[in-house]
Design a protein around this motif. Structure first.
Motif, short mmCIF file in Angstrom:
data_model
loop_
_atom_site.label_atom_id
_atom_site.label_comp_id
_atom_site.label_asym_id
_atom_site.label_seq_id
_atom_site.Cartn_x
_atom_site.Cartn_y
_atom_site.Cartn_z
N HIS A 181 0.86 -1.19 0.00
CA HIS A 181 0.00 0.00 0.00
C HIS A 181 0.89 1.24 0.00
O HIS A 181 1.67 1.45 0.92
N ASP A 182 0.81 2.05 -1.05
CA ASP A 182 1.70 3.20 -1.21
C ASP A 182 0.89 4.49 -1.33
O ASP A 182 0.15 4.68 -2.30
N LEU A 183 1.05 5.37 -0.34
CA LEU A 183 0.35 6.65 -0.35
C LEU A 183 1.20 7.78 -0.90
O LEU A 183 0.76 8.92 -0.96
N GLY A 184 2.44 7.48 -1.30
CA GLY A 184 3.28 8.51 -1.90
C GLY A 184 3.91 9.46 -0.91
O GLY A 184 4.24 10.60 -1.26
N GLY A 185 4.10 9.02 0.33
CA GLY A 185 4.73 9.88 1.34
C GLY A 185 3.74 10.83 1.99
O GLY A 185 2.60 10.98 1.56
N ARG A 186 4.21 11.50 3.02
CA ARG A 186 3.33 12.39 3.81
C ARG A 186 2.72 13.50 2.97
O ARG A 186 1.57 13.89 3.18
N ARG A 187 3.48 14.00 2.00
CA ARG A 187 2.98 15.13 1.22
C ARG A 187 1.76 14.75 0.39
O ARG A 187 1.02 15.63 -0.08
N ASN A 188 1.54 13.45 0.20
CA ASN A 188 0.41 13.01 -0.62
C ASN A 188 -0.66 12.26 0.17
O ASN A 188 -1.54 11.62 -0.44
N ARG A 210 -10.62 9.44 -15.05
CA ARG A 210 -9.38 8.72 -14.75
C ARG A 210 -8.14 9.53 -15.11
O ARG A 210 -7.10 9.37 -14.48
N ALA A 211 -8.23 10.36 -16.11
CA ALA A 211 -7.09 11.15 -16.55
C ALA A 211 -6.60 12.11 -15.47
O ALA A 211 -5.46 12.59 -15.53
N ARG A 212 -7.42 12.38 -14.48
CA ARG A 212 -7.02 13.27 -13.38
C ARG A 212 -6.17 12.54 -12.35
O ARG A 212 -5.63 13.16 -11.43
N TYR A 213 -6.05 11.23 -12.48
CA TYR A 213 -5.29 10.44 -11.54
C TYR A 213 -3.83 10.35 -11.96
O TYR A 213 -3.48 10.55 -13.13
N TYR A 214 -2.97 10.03 -11.00
CA TYR A 214 -1.56 9.83 -11.27
C TYR A 214 -1.40 8.73 -12.32
O TYR A 214 -2.18 7.78 -12.37
N TYR A 215 -0.37 8.84 -13.13
CA TYR A 215 -0.22 7.95 -14.28
C TYR A 215 0.38 6.60 -13.95
O TYR A 215 0.27 5.66 -14.75
N ASP A 216 1.00 6.41 -12.79
CA ASP A 216 1.96 5.32 -12.58
C ASP A 216 1.30 3.96 -12.37
O ASP A 216 0.08 3.83 -12.19
N HIS A 217 2.17 2.92 -12.38
CA HIS A 217 1.73 1.54 -12.17
C HIS A 217 1.01 1.40 -10.84
O HIS A 217 1.44 1.94 -9.82
N GLY A 218 -0.09 0.65 -10.83
CA GLY A 218 -0.80 0.31 -9.61
C GLY A 218 -1.84 1.32 -9.18
O GLY A 218 -2.65 1.02 -8.29
N LEU A 276 -3.28 13.21 1.61
CA LEU A 276 -4.63 13.64 1.29
C LEU A 276 -4.87 13.72 -0.22
O LEU A 276 -5.98 14.03 -0.64
N ASN A 277 -3.86 13.43 -0.98
CA ASN A 277 -3.98 13.47 -2.45
C ASN A 277 -4.32 12.06 -2.94
O ASN A 277 -3.47 11.33 -3.41
N PHE A 278 -5.61 11.71 -2.83
CA PHE A 278 -6.00 10.32 -3.07
C PHE A 278 -5.76 9.87 -4.50
O PHE A 278 -5.65 8.68 -4.78
N ARG A 279 -5.63 10.82 -5.43
CA ARG A 279 -5.40 10.44 -6.82
C ARG A 279 -3.98 9.93 -7.07
O ARG A 279 -3.70 9.39 -8.14
N LYS A 280 -3.10 10.09 -6.09
CA LYS A 280 -1.74 9.56 -6.23
C LYS A 280 -1.53 8.26 -5.45
O LYS A 280 -0.47 7.65 -5.54
#
Length: 284
Positions: free
Chosen positions: A149-156, A206-214, A158-162
């Motif tokens: 489970h990867d939330l992208g670090g503390r800075r993200n 979906r295009a508003r979401y981060y592009y990466d794998h997973g 609340l950024n659920f799209r990442k």
């Protein structure tokens, strides 16, 4: 129709729906052969070769916990030494990609396996962690999957799209993999370009979401009720031989393409890593 440039071509085997243009019939034909190679194997675990000694050690770790190593390989590295009891599959045979990541067959796991374990080529684990992972993998009911489970670090936070599920280590089942594919929300990058994305409205969403794998897998869980079991990165972090764990990490690339196998061999001493993890006796 525009012509794909060299960088895009090199990305086709990495798992990127934005540039993937191979007929799905070709994938099905290839997967039928993969399925045949795994006939009778109930606990396959994908080990992806980029460096021979690292892949051999991964194979031994997988065998230690009663699973069967399924050995794939990046075409730049070629097939590694395959240990007795392991199964070699050339996942690239039907495609001829310059580069192939394990994410390519992972996306289509439902076509060739009842369940499929997987992990990064640069990950090694203590035996107690391996047993814990194997227990989780085996306990997954069909229709469920697990990953880090990867939330992208503390800075993200609340950024659920990442937020995403990271393929550092995990396992999928046939029905989970099929559901992800049918909903167009699986492991590959740019899941807004998935051929099973329902319509243009959903594509724009979906295009508003981060592009990466997973990211698609996280979306599958949240929007479609997919069943995911989270694996703590803390369990495996000490054996993840990547730039994250090496401040003096030296990248190796050729014409802008990262050579992962060369990087592992240059930046980490496998004997030292194995000794630290208590698995040095599995080295030869």
């Amino acid at each position: 129709m525009r012509t794909l440039d060299a960088m895009e071509i090199s990305q086709k085997g990495k798992g990127n729906w934005a540039i993937f243009n191979v007929p799905l019939e070709t994938v099905h034909a290839a997967a039928a052969e993969w399925e045949q190679a795994l006939a009778g194997v109930s606990r396959p675990w994908l080990c992806w070769n980029v460096s021979d000694r690292w892949c051999m050690l991964q194979q031994r770790l997988v065998q230690e916990v009663g699973w069967t190593p399924v050995v794939g390989f990046d075409p730049r590295s070629g097939p590694p030494t395959v240990l007795p009891g392991s199964i070699l599959i050339d996942f690239n045979a039907h495609f001829g990609f310059e580069v192939m990541f394990p994410l390519f067959p992972m996306e289509f796991a439902f076509l060739f396996a009842e369940r499929l374990g997987f992990w990064h080529s640069d990950l090694l684990c203590r035996l107690d962690v391996m047993h814990k992972l194997a227990e989780i993998f085996e306990s997954l009911p069909d229709g469920s999957a697990c990953a880090v489970h990867d939330l992208g670090g503390r800075r993200n936070l609340l950024n659920f799209r990442k937020h995403r599920y990271w393929e550092l280590v995990g396992c999928t089942t046939k029905s989970a993999s099929r559901s992800q594919f049918e909903h167009g929300a699986g492991w590959w990058r740019y899941f807004d370009h998935h051929p099973n994305c329902p319509d243009e409205k959903e594509r724009r969403r979906r295009a508003r979401y981060y592009y990466d794998h997973g990211v698609g897998v996280m979306y599958w869980k949240r929007k479609y009720g997919g069943k995911m079991v989270g694996i703590s990165e803390k369990w495996v972090a000490e054996g993840h031989c990547t730039s994250i764990n090496n401040k003096s990490y030296k990248p190796v690339n050729l014409s802008g393409v990262t050579l992962k196998g060369a990087e592992i061999d240059i930046n980490f001493n496998i004997e030292e890593v194995a000794k630290h993890l208590g698995i040095g006796h599995l080295l030869t």
